[in-house]
Design a protein around this motif. Structure first.
Motif, PDB file in Angstrom:
ATOM      1  N   GLU A 119       0.773   4.521  -6.121  1.00 41.32           N
ATOM      2  CA  GLU A 119       0.201   5.572  -6.964  1.00 41.32           C
ATOM      3  C   GLU A 119      -0.972   5.066  -7.799  1.00 41.32           C
ATOM      4  O   GLU A 119      -2.020   5.700  -7.844  1.00 41.32           O
ATOM      5  CB  GLU A 119       1.281   6.156  -7.877  1.00 41.32           C
ATOM      6  N   THR A 127       4.160  11.878  -4.675  1.00 43.95           N
ATOM      7  CA  THR A 127       5.256  11.040  -4.202  1.00 43.95           C
ATOM      8  C   THR A 127       6.525  11.871  -4.089  1.00 43.95           C
ATOM      9  O   THR A 127       6.922  12.544  -5.027  1.00 43.95           O
ATOM     10  CB  THR A 127       5.498   9.869  -5.168  1.00 43.95           C
ATOM     11  N   PHE A 141       4.432   8.909   0.507  1.00 42.27           N
ATOM     12  CA  PHE A 141       3.160   8.935  -0.204  1.00 42.27           C
ATOM     13  C   PHE A 141       2.100   9.554   0.700  1.00 42.27           C
ATOM     14  O   PHE A 141       2.144   9.377   1.911  1.00 42.27           O
ATOM     15  CB  PHE A 141       2.697   7.517  -0.565  1.00 42.27           C
TER      16      PHE A 141
END
Length: 177
Positions: A119, A127, A141
């Motif tokens: 991230e 996510t 992701f």
């Protein structure tokens, strides 16, 4: 009436005088060329900034996936030992790559590591965390990236505790053109 005609004649003379000076002001002064450069630079600079912000990403390209610091026995999808999680082989012909490794760290440490790395460092958003059972956590992701064309990159990290002292991790990367 005479006064009106005199003032209108003066006004016309001022306008004519100004119109006569316009070519001199525009073409014959030393500030014309720099002014044109500034206007063109500003115009193309704004267009370039808009285009660049639309096409560029502040995050690094997904050339190598982050390798967990305590990873052991790292293997690729062909079962060969590797030292880095490279995505160089991803193409339209082979749009995915997989890796597998083990660690003696707990599964929560591995999950936290990949959530933070994917991230914050790589710019993946949205996510999705699944936990099909108590010993397995699956992280999904995704992000839009620019390779030779715009592509959607998807990374799935499956973390599974097989024994109290052993955690298996699988990383799958898939690119959708």
């Amino acid at each position: 009436m005479l006064q009106d005609s005199t003032s209108s004649t003066q006004t016309e003379n001022r306008h004519n005088s100004f119109r006569a000076r316009i070519p001199y002001l525009v073409y014959d002064t030393k500030w014309f060329a720099p002014l044109v450069y500034v206007i063109l630079f500003s115009l193309f600079g704004v267009v370039g900034a808009i285009w660049g912000s639309a096409m560029n990403s502040p995050h690094p390209p997904l050339e190598d996936l982050p390798l967990y610091p305590g990873a052991q026995s790292v293997m690729n999808q062909q079962g060969k030992n590797v030292s880095a999680l490279s995505t160089d082989t991803i193409s339209r012909v082979a749009p995915s790559v997989s890796y597998h490794f083990e660690t003696t760290d707990g599964s929560s440490n591995v999950v936290d590591f990949y959530k933070g790395a994917m991230e914050k460092t790589y710019g993946f958003v949205g996510t999705n965390v699944e936990q099909p059972d108590r010993s397995t956590t699956i992280l999904h992701f995704g992000r839009s990236a620019l390779r030779d064309v715009r592509v959607v990159e998807l990374v799935t990290v499956t973390v599974r505790s097989t024994r109290p002292d052993l955690t298996n991790v699988e990383l799958d990367v898939h690119a959708n053109w």
